[in-house]
Write a protein that holds these residues in place. Structure first.
Motif, PDB file in Angstrom:
ATOM      1  N   SER A   2       0.853  -1.186   0.000  1.00  0.00           N
ATOM      2  CA  SER A   2       0.000   0.000   0.000  1.00  0.00           C
ATOM      3  C   SER A   2       0.890   1.238   0.000  1.00  0.00           C
ATOM      4  O   SER A   2       1.704   1.439   0.904  1.00  0.00           O
ATOM      5  CB  SER A   2      -0.898  -0.003   1.241  1.00  0.00           C
ATOM      6  N   VAL A   3       0.715   2.079  -1.042  1.00  0.00           N
ATOM      7  CA  VAL A   3       1.542   3.280  -1.186  1.00  0.00           C
ATOM      8  C   VAL A   3       0.646   4.465  -1.517  1.00  0.00           C
ATOM      9  O   VAL A   3      -0.244   4.364  -2.372  1.00  0.00           O
ATOM     10  CB  VAL A   3       2.591   3.118  -2.307  1.00  0.00           C
ATOM     11  N   VAL A  25       6.317  19.942   0.662  1.00  0.00           N
ATOM     12  CA  VAL A  25       6.931  18.624   0.823  1.00  0.00           C
ATOM     13  C   VAL A  25       6.173  17.597  -0.012  1.00  0.00           C
ATOM     14  O   VAL A  25       4.962  17.700  -0.220  1.00  0.00           O
ATOM     15  CB  VAL A  25       6.954  18.165   2.301  1.00  0.00           C
ATOM     16  N   ILE A  26       6.909  16.637  -0.512  1.00  0.00           N
ATOM     17  CA  ILE A  26       6.326  15.451  -1.134  1.00  0.00           C
ATOM     18  C   ILE A  26       6.207  14.402  -0.041  1.00  0.00           C
ATOM     19  O   ILE A  26       7.195  14.092   0.642  1.00  0.00           O
ATOM     20  CB  ILE A  26       7.222  14.931  -2.279  1.00  0.00           C
ATOM     21  N   VAL A  27       5.013  13.878   0.178  1.00  0.00           N
ATOM     22  CA  VAL A  27       4.767  12.931   1.265  1.00  0.00           C
ATOM     23  C   VAL A  27       4.497  11.550   0.669  1.00  0.00           C
ATOM     24  O   VAL A  27       3.578  11.376  -0.141  1.00  0.00           O
ATOM     25  CB  VAL A  27       3.571  13.372   2.132  1.00  0.00           C
ATOM     26  N   ILE A  28       5.307  10.590   1.076  1.00  0.00           N
ATOM     27  CA  ILE A  28       5.156   9.212   0.596  1.00  0.00           C
ATOM     28  C   ILE A  28       4.908   8.304   1.792  1.00  0.00           C
ATOM     29  O   ILE A  28       5.724   8.248   2.724  1.00  0.00           O
ATOM     30  CB  ILE A  28       6.417   8.742  -0.166  1.00  0.00           C
ATOM     31  N   ASP A  33       9.194  -1.364   2.214  1.00  0.00           N
ATOM     32  CA  ASP A  33      10.200  -0.627   1.443  1.00  0.00           C
ATOM     33  C   ASP A  33       9.750  -0.503  -0.010  1.00  0.00           C
ATOM     34  O   ASP A  33       9.201  -1.441  -0.589  1.00  0.00           O
ATOM     35  CB  ASP A  33      11.550  -1.351   1.501  1.00  0.00           C
ATOM     36  N   LEU A  34       9.983   0.672  -0.600  1.00  0.00           N
ATOM     37  CA  LEU A  34       9.538   0.944  -1.971  1.00  0.00           C
ATOM     38  C   LEU A  34      10.750   1.215  -2.857  1.00  0.00           C
ATOM     39  O   LEU A  34      11.458   2.206  -2.681  1.00  0.00           O
ATOM     40  CB  LEU A  34       8.593   2.159  -1.988  1.00  0.00           C
ATOM     41  N   PRO A  85      12.213   3.830   2.519  1.00  0.00           N
ATOM     42  CA  PRO A  85      11.910   2.917   3.629  1.00  0.00           C
ATOM     43  C   PRO A  85      10.424   2.912   3.986  1.00  0.00           C
ATOM     44  O   PRO A  85       9.695   3.857   3.682  1.00  0.00           O
ATOM     45  CB  PRO A  85      12.758   3.479   4.779  1.00  0.00           C
ATOM     46  N   ALA A  86       9.989   1.862   4.634  1.00  0.00           N
ATOM     47  CA  ALA A  86       8.597   1.768   5.080  1.00  0.00           C
ATOM     48  C   ALA A  86       8.294   2.894   6.062  1.00  0.00           C
ATOM     49  O   ALA A  86       9.163   3.337   6.818  1.00  0.00           O
ATOM     50  CB  ALA A  86       8.361   0.405   5.729  1.00  0.00           C
TER      51      ALA A  86
END
Length: 294
Positions: A2-3, A25-28, A33-34, A85-86
């Motif tokens: 899930s991303v 900000v870019i929020v991921i 781990d991606l 990272p997760a």
């Protein structure tokens, strides 16, 4: 896996001026781990023009839509191929807001045939087995306020003799009033007043209508269309005679902008005073106005 991907701007109102830096900000968020093949962030702004089908024909409008005008384009490589990272990862960004060479920035505007928009687009590239992650975030561009010019009031009198139609079918009536200025700041209300001196028949309603006039075109031809933005009733029923009725209208932010007169397009504005009589016969008087940012 899930991303989720999001773009959050530092300014809550998302309003920026030329020369400022668009920051955020870019929020991921990912539960594992991606792995990715690169992260890019694009800032772009366009004037999108559309010819009206009623002016140039449906097929011609479809095939001859005017090419978009690119005002801003910045392509930033946020990260090369790597691994995220997760958990929640925030990547700050800062992009200068400047027009392309030989271009200028216009205020954000959403019309019917003309749209001026600015966007941030983030793209996370992934392997061919996984779908790329994309997110778009709109922000608004606004001119810096300038020193206000002296108001230019409009005194008006409406009667059968003043109407462009010659007053055909209209009863004997006379209305006078004033707009406090024909040059209006989009951030301030339009004000004035109106007085019904006399009318031979009962009045049903008096309305104030804000209209945009959009002109756009290309080598194949130009189209000019007037469309309503908003309509405000300022008098309901048979208005008492010789009583001052206040005129007060706030300009909606996205559907108006400072008046623009350019080679390929124009954005202009008008006011209509609409008088509807008891028998539903109506008359309209038109007033061009100029919008500014003051």
């Amino acid at each position: 896996m899930s991303v989720t991907l999001d773009i959050k701007l530092k300014k809550v109102d998302k309003v920026y001026h030329e020369g400022e830096k668009v920051t955020g900000v870019i929020v991921i968020n990912t539960n594992t781990d991606l792995k990715h093949d690169g992260i890019t962030l694009i800032m772009e702004g366009y004037v999108n023009l559309q010819l009206s089908s009623k002016n140039v024909g449906i097929l011609e409008a479809f095939y001859n839509s005017v090419k978009p005008i690119q005002l801003v384009f910045v392509n930033c490589e946020v990260s090369g191929p790597g691994r995220i990272p997760a958990g929640c990862t925030q990547i700050p960004f800062e992009l200068p807001l400047h027009p392309k060479p030989n271009r200028e920035l216009y205020e954000t505007y959403h019309g019917v045939f003309i749209n001026i928009s600015y966007n941030l687009k983030c793209d996370i590239k992934r392997s061919f087995l996984s779908k790329d992650l994309q997110k778009s975030q709109q922000f608004m561009v606004q001119y810096r306020p300038r020193i206000a010019d002296p108001p230019r009031s409009i005194q008006f009198t409406i009667s059968p003799a003043s109407l462009a139609s010659g007053g055909s079918g209209a009863p004997n009536f006379k209305i006078h009033g004033k707009f406090d200025s024909s040059r209006c700041s989009v951030s301030s209300p339009l004000t004035g007043y109106l007085i019904v001196e006399h009318c031979a028949v009962p009045i049903k309603s008096i309305e104030l209508q804000l209209v945009r006039v959009e002109t756009c075109g290309c080598a194949e031809g130009f189209s000019r269309d007037a469309t309503e933005i908003q309509n405000i009733q300022i008098g309901d029923g048979d208005i008492p005679r010789n009583t001052e009725i206040a005129i007060y209208m706030i300009f909606p932010r996205l559907f108006t902008c400072p008046t623009l007169i350019k080679v390929n397009f124009k954005i202009e504005f008008e006011l209509n005073i609409v008088i509807i009589f008891q028998d539903d016969h109506l008359v309209t008087e038109n007033f061009p106005i100029m919008l500014t940012r003051e």
